[in-house]
Design a protein around this motif. Structure first.
Motif, mmCIF file in Angstrom:
data_model
loop_
_atom_site.group_PDB
_atom_site.id
_atom_site.type_symbol
_atom_site.label_atom_id
_atom_site.label_comp_id
_atom_site.label_asym_id
_atom_site.label_seq_id
_atom_site.Cartn_x
_atom_site.Cartn_y
_atom_site.Cartn_z
ATOM 1 N N ALA A 49 84.639 104.438 40.252
ATOM 2 C CA ALA A 49 84.171 103.697 41.427
ATOM 3 C C ALA A 49 85.299 102.832 41.990
ATOM 4 O O ALA A 49 85.501 102.774 43.212
ATOM 5 N N PHE A 50 86.048 102.167 41.103
ATOM 6 C CA PHE A 50 87.178 101.345 41.538
ATOM 7 C C PHE A 50 88.226 102.209 42.233
ATOM 8 O O PHE A 50 88.735 101.858 43.306
ATOM 9 N N ALA A 52 87.844 105.134 43.658
ATOM 10 C CA ALA A 52 87.330 105.653 44.929
ATOM 11 C C ALA A 52 87.411 104.589 46.015
ATOM 12 O O ALA A 52 87.792 104.880 47.159
ATOM 13 N N GLU A 53 87.082 103.353 45.677
ATOM 14 C CA GLU A 53 87.160 102.268 46.660
ATOM 15 C C GLU A 53 88.610 101.980 47.030
ATOM 16 O O GLU A 53 88.930 101.766 48.204
ATOM 17 N N ALA A 54 89.509 102.004 46.050
ATOM 18 C CA ALA A 54 90.926 101.783 46.334
ATOM 19 C C ALA A 54 91.457 102.881 47.244
ATOM 20 O O ALA A 54 92.202 102.611 48.192
ATOM 21 N N ARG A 55 91.053 104.117 46.991
ATOM 22 C CA ARG A 55 91.489 105.236 47.846
ATOM 23 C C ARG A 55 90.936 105.082 49.254
ATOM 24 O O ARG A 55 91.651 105.287 50.234
ATOM 25 N N ARG A 56 89.669 104.695 49.363
ATOM 26 C CA ARG A 56 89.063 104.506 50.679
ATOM 27 C C ARG A 56 89.821 103.445 51.462
ATOM 28 O O ARG A 56 90.163 103.637 52.632
ATOM 29 N N GLN A 57 90.128 102.335 50.797
ATOM 30 C CA GLN A 57 90.858 101.258 51.469
ATOM 31 C C GLN A 57 92.267 101.697 51.847
ATOM 32 O O GLN A 57 92.751 101.385 52.938
#
Length: 94
Positions: A49-50, A52-57
């Motif tokens: 989850a971390f 995926a969020e880092a990639r999204r950002q």
């Protein structure tokens, strides 16, 4: 450390036998083995989850940085200039 709580659930007999066998092979009690499995699963899930969020950002920032007038592009130019001026900069360039 907080007091441990009991969590009861049902297992298919074949799965239970495999769990016990694996725990014995690892020289652990089945309960200890299950706790370790659950902790590892939760850690992996949080890590995914971390990431995926880092990639999204990262993708969102990269998209904004494509606009030369954006703050993100200005920061990237500044970083590039500082790396060019620094001796260690060559080590970080692709």
């Amino acid at each position: 450390m907080s007091k441990a709580e009991t969590f009861t659930f049902r297992l298919d007999p074949a799965l239970k036998a495999a769990l016990i066998q694996t725990a014995v092979e690892e020289h652990k009690q089945p309960g200890e083995f299950m706790r370790e499995l659950l902790k590892a699963h939760i850690v992996r899930k949080r890590r995914r989850a971390f990431e995926a969020e880092a990639r999204r950002q990262c993708l969102a920032i990269n998209a904004r940085a494509q606009d030369p007038a954006s703050d993100e592009a200005a920061v990237m130019r500044e970083l590039s200039e500082r790396l060019d001026a620094d001796e260690f900069g060559d080590e970080w360039k692709a």
